[in-house]
Design an enzyme around this catalytic site. Sequence first.
Site, PDB file in Angstrom:
ATOM      1  N   ARG A  23      50.270 -19.237  69.138  1.00 41.87           N
ATOM      2  CA  ARG A  23      49.189 -19.269  68.228  1.00 41.87           C
ATOM      3  C   ARG A  23      48.631 -20.441  67.548  1.00 41.87           C
ATOM      4  O   ARG A  23      48.149 -20.520  66.390  1.00 41.87           O
ATOM      5  CB  ARG A  23      49.073 -18.091  67.097  1.00 41.87           C
ATOM      6  CG  ARG A  23      49.248 -16.768  67.555  1.00 41.87           C
ATOM      7  CD  ARG A  23      47.713 -16.307  68.079  1.00 41.87           C
ATOM      8  NE  ARG A  23      47.786 -14.839  68.153  1.00 41.87           N
ATOM      9  CZ  ARG A  23      47.183 -13.924  67.425  1.00 41.87           C
ATOM     10  NH1 ARG A  23      46.594 -14.473  66.346  1.00 41.87           N
ATOM     11  NH2 ARG A  23      47.259 -12.630  67.698  1.00 41.87           N
ATOM     12  N   ARG A  27      43.609 -20.474  63.001  1.00 38.10           N
ATOM     13  CA  ARG A  27      42.968 -20.597  61.794  1.00 38.10           C
ATOM     14  C   ARG A  27      43.510 -21.393  60.900  1.00 38.10           C
ATOM     15  O   ARG A  27      42.921 -21.742  59.860  1.00 38.10           O
ATOM     16  CB  ARG A  27      42.817 -19.188  60.939  1.00 38.10           C
ATOM     17  CG  ARG A  27      41.609 -18.201  61.705  1.00 38.10           C
ATOM     18  CD  ARG A  27      41.878 -16.823  61.357  1.00 38.10           C
ATOM     19  NE  ARG A  27      43.105 -16.309  62.149  1.00 38.10           N
ATOM     20  CZ  ARG A  27      43.325 -15.069  61.892  1.00 38.10           C
ATOM     21  NH1 ARG A  27      42.537 -14.316  61.346  1.00 38.10           N
ATOM     22  NH2 ARG A  27      44.554 -14.677  62.544  1.00 38.10           N
ATOM     23  N   ARG A  36      34.880 -21.899  64.392  1.00 44.23           N
ATOM     24  CA  ARG A  36      34.629 -20.506  64.151  1.00 44.23           C
ATOM     25  C   ARG A  36      33.548 -20.089  63.303  1.00 44.23           C
ATOM     26  O   ARG A  36      33.095 -18.935  63.304  1.00 44.23           O
ATOM     27  CB  ARG A  36      36.010 -19.985  63.506  1.00 44.23           C
ATOM     28  CG  ARG A  36      36.188 -18.737  63.414  1.00 44.23           C
ATOM     29  CD  ARG A  36      36.382 -17.694  64.706  1.00 44.23           C
ATOM     30  NE  ARG A  36      36.787 -16.365  64.339  1.00 44.23           N
ATOM     31  CZ  ARG A  36      35.780 -15.790  63.649  1.00 44.23           C
ATOM     32  NH1 ARG A  36      34.667 -15.847  63.461  1.00 44.23           N
ATOM     33  NH2 ARG A  36      36.186 -14.439  63.295  1.00 44.23           N
ATOM     34  N   ASP A  72      42.351 -14.288  74.302  1.00 45.24           N
ATOM     35  CA  ASP A  72      43.155 -13.091  73.687  1.00 45.24           C
ATOM     36  C   ASP A  72      43.736 -12.222  74.854  1.00 45.24           C
ATOM     37  O   ASP A  72      43.221 -12.193  75.798  1.00 45.24           O
ATOM     38  CB  ASP A  72      42.039 -12.384  72.735  1.00 45.24           C
ATOM     39  CG  ASP A  72      43.062 -11.515  71.636  1.00 45.24           C
ATOM     40  OD1 ASP A  72      43.377 -12.275  70.675  1.00 45.24           O
ATOM     41  OD2 ASP A  72      43.336 -10.357  72.057  1.00 45.24           O
ATOM     42  N   TYR A 149      47.480  -0.905  72.350  1.00 46.10           N
ATOM     43  CA  TYR A 149      46.097  -1.102  71.611  1.00 46.10           C
ATOM     44  C   TYR A 149      45.174  -0.185  72.354  1.00 46.10           C
ATOM     45  O   TYR A 149      44.455   0.315  71.577  1.00 46.10           O
ATOM     46  CB  TYR A 149      45.785  -2.553  72.078  1.00 46.10           C
ATOM     47  CG  TYR A 149      46.523  -3.644  71.049  1.00 46.10           C
ATOM     48  CD1 TYR A 149      46.058  -3.757  69.616  1.00 46.10           C
ATOM     49  CD2 TYR A 149      47.395  -4.548  71.333  1.00 46.10           C
ATOM     50  CE1 TYR A 149      46.561  -4.602  68.732  1.00 46.10           C
ATOM     51  CE2 TYR A 149      47.944  -5.213  70.582  1.00 46.10           C
ATOM     52  CZ  TYR A 149      47.472  -5.343  69.247  1.00 46.10           C
ATOM     53  OH  TYR A 149      48.252  -6.214  68.291  1.00 46.10           O
TER      54      TYR A 149
HETATM   55  O1  CP3 Z   1      48.134 -19.124  71.053  1.00 48.10           O
HETATM   56  C1  CP3 Z   1      47.091 -19.597  71.051  1.00 48.10           C
HETATM   57  O2  CP3 Z   1      46.900 -20.272  70.006  1.00 48.10           O
HETATM   58  C2  CP3 Z   1      46.079 -19.004  72.131  1.00 48.10           C
HETATM   59  C3  CP3 Z   1      45.351 -18.169  71.444  1.00 48.10           C
HETATM   60  C4  CP3 Z   1      45.907 -16.826  71.326  1.00 48.10           C
HETATM   61  C5  CP3 Z   1      44.872 -15.875  70.358  1.00 48.10           C
HETATM   62  N1  CP3 Z   1      45.632 -14.524  70.435  1.00 48.10           N
HETATM   63  C6  CP3 Z   1      43.830 -16.181  69.634  1.00 48.10           C
HETATM   64  C7  CP3 Z   1      43.195 -15.389  68.396  1.00 48.10           C
HETATM   65  C8  CP3 Z   1      46.673 -15.715  71.876  1.00 48.10           C
HETATM   66  C9  CP3 Z   1      47.625 -16.439  72.826  1.00 48.10           C
HETATM   67  C10 CP3 Z   1      46.484 -14.572  71.467  1.00 48.10           C
HETATM   68  C11 CP3 Z   1      47.361 -13.336  71.753  1.00 48.10           C
HETATM   69  C12 CP3 Z   1      47.395 -12.271  71.184  1.00 48.10           C
HETATM   70  N2  CP3 Z   1      46.368 -11.503  70.958  1.00 48.10           N
HETATM   71  C13 CP3 Z   1      48.712 -11.234  70.977  1.00 48.10           C
HETATM   72  C14 CP3 Z   1      49.826 -11.604  71.434  1.00 48.10           C
HETATM   73  C15 CP3 Z   1      50.558 -12.526  70.510  1.00 48.10           C
HETATM   74  C16 CP3 Z   1      50.946 -12.316  69.350  1.00 48.10           C
HETATM   75  O3  CP3 Z   1      50.579 -13.144  68.413  1.00 48.10           O
HETATM   76  O4  CP3 Z   1      51.816 -11.485  68.936  1.00 48.10           O
HETATM   77  C17 CP3 Z   1      48.103 -10.295  70.539  1.00 48.10           C
HETATM   78  C18 CP3 Z   1      48.978  -9.184  69.932  1.00 48.10           C
HETATM   79  C19 CP3 Z   1      46.716 -10.221  70.126  1.00 48.10           C
HETATM   80  C20 CP3 Z   1      45.722  -9.178  69.545  1.00 48.10           C
HETATM   81  C21 CP3 Z   1      44.984  -9.875  68.448  1.00 48.10           C
HETATM   82  N3  CP3 Z   1      44.037 -10.885  68.577  1.00 48.10           N
HETATM   83  C22 CP3 Z   1      44.982  -9.262  67.249  1.00 48.10           C
HETATM   84  C23 CP3 Z   1      45.978  -8.390  66.579  1.00 48.10           C
HETATM   85  C24 CP3 Z   1      44.214 -10.153  66.357  1.00 48.10           C
HETATM   86  C25 CP3 Z   1      43.678  -9.894  65.087  1.00 48.10           C
HETATM   87  C26 CP3 Z   1      44.890 -10.377  63.910  1.00 48.10           C
HETATM   88  C27 CP3 Z   1      44.689 -11.820  63.634  1.00 48.10           C
HETATM   89  O5  CP3 Z   1      45.604 -12.706  63.910  1.00 48.10           O
HETATM   90  O6  CP3 Z   1      43.544 -11.969  63.048  1.00 48.10           O
HETATM   91  C28 CP3 Z   1      43.580 -11.258  67.228  1.00 48.10           C
HETATM   92  C29 CP3 Z   1      42.446 -11.946  66.887  1.00 48.10           C
HETATM   93  C30 CP3 Z   1      42.743 -13.517  67.333  1.00 48.10           C
HETATM   94  N4  CP3 Z   1      43.412 -13.970  68.402  1.00 48.10           N
HETATM   95  C31 CP3 Z   1      42.583 -14.648  66.539  1.00 48.10           C
HETATM   96  C32 CP3 Z   1      42.892 -15.881  67.249  1.00 48.10           C
HETATM   97  C33 CP3 Z   1      42.946 -17.185  66.760  1.00 48.10           C
HETATM   98  C34 CP3 Z   1      41.886 -14.827  65.206  1.00 48.10           C
HETATM   99  C35 CP3 Z   1      40.461 -14.394  65.302  1.00 48.10           C
HETATM  100  C36 CP3 Z   1      39.706 -15.283  64.335  1.00 48.10           C
HETATM  101  O7  CP3 Z   1      39.651 -16.478  64.535  1.00 48.10           O
HETATM  102  O8  CP3 Z   1      39.209 -14.822  63.557  1.00 48.10           O
END
Ligand code: CP3
Length: 345
Positions: A23, A27, A36, A72, A149
């Site tokens: 990640r 943010r 964003r 994602d 999910y």
């Molecule tokens: O790693 C990286 O920097 C690459 C980008 C990346 C994102 N999501 C961007 C993201 C990766 C590899 C993921 C994978 C992901 N997405 C997972 C597996 C990894 C983990 O963290 O366990 C999961 C379970 C998700 C599903 C997901 N996406 C959720 C549950 C959420 C909301 C919760 C949160 O963190 O806000 C997201 C949104 C998300 N994916 C964001 C980002 C940067 C936040 C969105 C925003 O900018 O508002």
Amino acid sequence: MNDLFLRACKRQKVERTPVWMMRQAGRYLPEYRAVRAKSDFLTMCKTPELAAEVTVQPVDIIGVDAAIIFSDILVIPEAMGLHLEMVESKGPKFHNPVRTREDVHSLKIPDPEKSLRYVMQALETTKHALAGRVPLIGFSGSPWTLSAYMIEGSGGKEWKYAKRMMLDEPELMKELLGTLAESVRLYLEAQLAAGADAVQIFDTWGGVLTPDQYKRFSLEYIHQIVSKLHRNGQPVIVFSKGANHSLKEIADIGADVVGLDWTIDIADAKSVIGDKVALQGNLDPSALYSSPESIRREVKSILQKYGKGTGHVFNLGHGIFPDVPVEHAQAFVRAVKEESPQYHS
Ligand code: CP3
């Protein structure tokens, strides 16, 4: 190219331990928040220039040794026919969750070159922007984590509907997981063809299963993907969070790297697994709230536990939190770079 990451994945000799953060494009970076602020999350995923811009940010700002494509895990279910919404400050929501036999049968295996073309374009644009500075990692969710999910319709705690399908209709669950495994394999192959130098499978919810369920419903389908994946030597990383009970089995499915969360001592993981695969991890992500001095002490401890030699990719044990100070992420990466060369002389 700085190929320390790829060499460590392959257990080849390195001068120091490579480091990146799950990640890392996110943010906690003001530069990410600026992009964003102008677009919603899914628009960013679907606009290759924006995805490339935020993918490269942590390479420039934090100095990590690999980039991971901004996207994602939930874009696959969307391409299979589910209606995905990212609800501000709440997380993902599917408006038509998968609950019945008819729901499972209506899912299609996506052609990634068509319905996920924007991910391939983001990879191509990012490769160009990186100009060979560091390798680029592609990724997917694991079948089990994606199904959780898709069945629940959102993130969960009890995973009520997903567990109910697993226990009451195991054959239907397996059908869904098989469809997902094939979809993920094709998706990862397309990412490799578009220039990904390695791929990671995120099994974020592997740890909510019993050890038996984990092997039958999660690892089995990750195994199917890895064993069938056509690749040209690009490393595969498998990260099942919370699956310390099955590390030996995970190391046996043909992946190059096993990801570790922070709840296991990396020396113990190494002694269980041996030197068959590389290990990735495993700083507690909450340690990044502590001072740079404490962060360095924790980094030194993990390096010392892993000991001399290659086969370690430093990372957090899960994703970086959005409110971590940027200077602490920088201090983490600097500490790995400065403290690790002594283990590779
Ligand atoms: O790693 C990286 O920097 C690459 C980008 C990346 C994102 N999501 C961007 C993201 C990766 C590899 C993921 C994978 C992901 N997405 C997972 C597996 C990894 C983990 O963290 O366990 C999961 C379970 C998700 C599903 C997901 N996406 C959720 C549950 C959420 C909301 C919760 C949160 O963190 O806000 C997201 C949104 C998300 N994916 C964001 C980002 C940067 C936040 C969105 C925003 O900018 O508002």
